[in-house]
Design a protein around this motif. Sequence first.
Motif, PDB file in Angstrom:
ATOM      1  N   GLU A   1     -12.106  -3.084  -3.855  1.00 26.59           N
ATOM      2  CA  GLU A   1     -12.166  -1.845  -4.612  1.00 26.59           C
ATOM      3  C   GLU A   1     -11.556  -0.707  -3.817  1.00 26.59           C
ATOM      4  O   GLU A   1     -11.553  -0.695  -2.582  1.00 26.59           O
ATOM      5  N   GLY A   2     -11.027   0.265  -4.547  1.00 26.37           N
ATOM      6  CA  GLY A   2     -10.384   1.403  -3.922  1.00 26.37           C
ATOM      7  C   GLY A   2      -9.628   2.222  -4.953  1.00 26.37           C
ATOM      8  O   GLY A   2      -9.690   1.967  -6.161  1.00 26.37           O
ATOM      9  N   VAL A   3      -8.895   3.218  -4.465  1.00 26.00           N
ATOM     10  CA  VAL A   3      -8.092   4.087  -5.322  1.00 26.00           C
ATOM     11  C   VAL A   3      -6.705   3.478  -5.493  1.00 26.00           C
ATOM     12  O   VAL A   3      -6.092   3.024  -4.524  1.00 26.00           O
ATOM     13  N   VAL A   4      -6.212   3.461  -6.733  1.00 23.76           N
ATOM     14  CA  VAL A   4      -4.868   2.944  -7.003  1.00 23.76           C
ATOM     15  C   VAL A   4      -3.855   3.940  -6.456  1.00 23.76           C
ATOM     16  O   VAL A   4      -3.739   5.060  -6.942  1.00 23.76           O
ATOM     17  N   LYS A   5      -3.142   3.538  -5.420  1.00 29.68           N
ATOM     18  CA  LYS A   5      -2.150   4.410  -4.793  1.00 29.68           C
ATOM     19  C   LYS A   5      -0.750   4.189  -5.355  1.00 29.68           C
ATOM     20  O   LYS A   5       0.061   5.121  -5.394  1.00 29.68           O
ATOM     21  N   GLU A   6      -0.486   2.960  -5.781  1.00 31.17           N
ATOM     22  CA  GLU A   6       0.860   2.659  -6.270  1.00 31.17           C
ATOM     23  C   GLU A   6       0.812   1.434  -7.179  1.00 31.17           C
ATOM     24  O   GLU A   6       0.085   0.480  -6.916  1.00 31.17           O
ATOM     25  N   MET A   7       1.593   1.499  -8.263  1.00 32.22           N
ATOM     26  CA  MET A   7       1.723   0.359  -9.171  1.00 32.22           C
ATOM     27  C   MET A   7       3.185  -0.039  -9.249  1.00 32.22           C
ATOM     28  O   MET A   7       4.032   0.771  -9.638  1.00 32.22           O
ATOM     29  N   GLY A   8       3.473  -1.275  -8.865  1.00 34.78           N
ATOM     30  CA  GLY A   8       4.841  -1.771  -8.902  1.00 34.78           C
ATOM     31  C   GLY A   8       5.014  -2.793 -10.007  1.00 34.78           C
ATOM     32  O   GLY A   8       4.072  -3.152 -10.703  1.00 34.78           O
ATOM     33  N   ILE A   9       6.235  -3.279 -10.159  1.00 35.76           N
ATOM     34  CA  ILE A   9       6.485  -4.275 -11.192  1.00 35.76           C
ATOM     35  C   ILE A   9       5.879  -5.618 -10.815  1.00 35.76           C
ATOM     36  O   ILE A   9       5.702  -6.483 -11.675  1.00 35.76           O
ATOM     37  N   ARG A  10       5.544  -5.791  -9.536  1.00 38.89           N
ATOM     38  CA  ARG A  10       4.980  -7.064  -9.099  1.00 38.89           C
ATOM     39  C   ARG A  10       3.614  -6.926  -8.453  1.00 38.89           C
ATOM     40  O   ARG A  10       2.779  -7.831  -8.572  1.00 38.89           O
ATOM     41  N   THR A  11       3.351  -5.825  -7.776  1.00 35.46           N
ATOM     42  CA  THR A  11       2.086  -5.672  -7.056  1.00 35.46           C
ATOM     43  C   THR A  11       1.439  -4.316  -7.333  1.00 35.46           C
ATOM     44  O   THR A  11       2.087  -3.382  -7.801  1.00 35.46           O
ATOM     45  N   THR A  12       0.144  -4.257  -7.025  1.00 33.94           N
ATOM     46  CA  THR A  12      -0.622  -3.013  -7.096  1.00 33.94           C
ATOM     47  C   THR A  12      -1.215  -2.746  -5.724  1.00 33.94           C
ATOM     48  O   THR A  12      -1.734  -3.660  -5.082  1.00 33.94           O
ATOM     49  N   LYS A  13      -1.158  -1.484  -5.263  1.00 34.11           N
ATOM     50  CA  LYS A  13      -1.680  -1.122  -3.956  1.00 34.11           C
ATOM     51  C   LYS A  13      -2.949  -0.291  -4.114  1.00 34.11           C
ATOM     52  O   LYS A  13      -2.951   0.718  -4.821  1.00 34.11           O
ATOM     53  N   LEU A  14      -4.020  -0.740  -3.457  1.00 33.32           N
ATOM     54  CA  LEU A  14      -5.288  -0.026  -3.454  1.00 33.32           C
ATOM     55  C   LEU A  14      -5.593   0.483  -2.056  1.00 33.32           C
ATOM     56  O   LEU A  14      -5.334  -0.207  -1.067  1.00 33.32           O
ATOM     57  N   GLU A  15      -6.172   1.680  -1.980  1.00 35.70           N
ATOM     58  CA  GLU A  15      -6.635   2.215  -0.697  1.00 35.70           C
ATOM     59  C   GLU A  15      -8.150   2.231  -0.696  1.00 35.70           C
ATOM     60  O   GLU A  15      -8.778   2.856  -1.548  1.00 35.70           O
ATOM     61  N   SER A  16      -8.756   1.545   0.260  1.00 34.03           N
ATOM     62  CA  SER A  16     -10.215   1.454   0.331  1.00 34.03           C
ATOM     63  C   SER A  16     -10.800   2.693   1.004  1.00 34.03           C
ATOM     64  O   SER A  16     -10.072   3.572   1.474  1.00 34.03           O
ATOM     65  N   TYR A  17     -12.138   2.745   1.071  1.00 33.00           N
ATOM     66  CA  TYR A  17     -12.821   3.857   1.739  1.00 33.00           C
ATOM     67  C   TYR A  17     -12.391   3.980   3.200  1.00 33.00           C
ATOM     68  O   TYR A  17     -12.325   5.067   3.764  1.00 33.00           O
ATOM     69  N   LYS A  18     -12.125   2.835   3.828  1.00 30.66           N
ATOM     70  CA  LYS A  18     -11.764   2.814   5.244  1.00 30.66           C
ATOM     71  C   LYS A  18     -10.299   3.163   5.481  1.00 30.66           C
ATOM     72  O   LYS A  18      -9.860   3.203   6.628  1.00 30.66           O
ATOM     73  N   GLY A  19      -9.545   3.389   4.419  1.00 30.55           N
ATOM     74  CA  GLY A  19      -8.130   3.694   4.565  1.00 30.55           C
ATOM     75  C   GLY A  19      -7.252   2.460   4.575  1.00 30.55           C
ATOM     76  O   GLY A  19      -6.041   2.559   4.804  1.00 30.55           O
TER      77      GLY A  19
ATOM     78  N   SER B   1      -4.498   3.455 -14.016  1.00 32.38           N
ATOM     79  CA  SER B   1      -3.341   4.265 -13.653  1.00 32.38           C
ATOM     80  C   SER B   1      -3.447   4.673 -12.192  1.00 32.38           C
ATOM     81  O   SER B   1      -4.490   4.493 -11.558  1.00 32.38           O
ATOM     82  N   VAL B   2      -2.378   5.233 -11.663  1.00 39.69           N
ATOM     83  CA  VAL B   2      -2.386   5.734 -10.293  1.00 39.69           C
ATOM     84  C   VAL B   2      -3.448   6.832 -10.179  1.00 39.69           C
ATOM     85  O   VAL B   2      -3.521   7.734 -11.012  1.00 39.69           O
ATOM     86  N   GLY B   3      -4.292   6.739  -9.165  1.00 43.75           N
ATOM     87  CA  GLY B   3      -5.362   7.704  -8.970  1.00 43.75           C
ATOM     88  C   GLY B   3      -6.715   7.229  -9.449  1.00 43.75           C
ATOM     89  O   GLY B   3      -7.739   7.820  -9.094  1.00 43.75           O
TER      90      GLY B   3
END
Length: 216
Positions: free
Chosen positions: A97-115, A86-88
């Motif tokens: 690897e990173g924190v799930v920032k956003e989940m879309g119908i087609r893609t998932t966005k992760l934010e890494s330690y470096k931003g 889930s998001v977060g």
Amino acid sequence: KWKETDRIRNLKSFARIDTLTATFAKVMKVIFYFIGVVIALNILGFNTKNLFATLGIGSIVIGIGAQSFIKDVIGGFLIIVEDQFSVGDFVRIDSVEGVVKEMGIRTTKLESYKGEIHIIPNGTITTLTNRSRKPQRTAVEVFVSYEEAPDKIMGFINDILKGYSERPEFLSSEIWGVTRFERLGYVITFVFFANWGDNFTLEYEIREALIKKLKE
């Protein structure tokens, strides 16, 4: 930045509701855009029925080009239905690897330690590791001179860990003992369990407290 300040966001139900709401909003947006385009074409005098019939001639070509899109959408749907993350959540997807920032119908966005923001098509996800669903085990190694008695050092470590036992984010701990021999000394390893996010802060604090104790 990596530790959520609002404690309610640590609830699994909140993260799941947040994810489902955001995904539903994106799906509805796509549907409304499509309807809006059709209405606009009708107002401008285009015959959408003939247009769709014309598009039907090239459906095979469009179908081939849309295969990856459909695969991504299905992958995103399965992720939500199976509650894989889930998001977060802090996850590792393949080699990223990173924190799930956003989940879309087609893609998932992760934010890494470096931003860095990594955009991953849902249909390409083959290996997934979710570190936010269960407490994380953190191992700490202490290098000790051969001149020091192991039981004495482990006593110091035990005193430090007892001091953290009252902290709600500190779940449990265990001293493994001597785990490795080096040329100039040996290594004592101990572990503790904490939820993701808390484990980083606790590790730094425990290391600092242990150094102060050994100096004394």
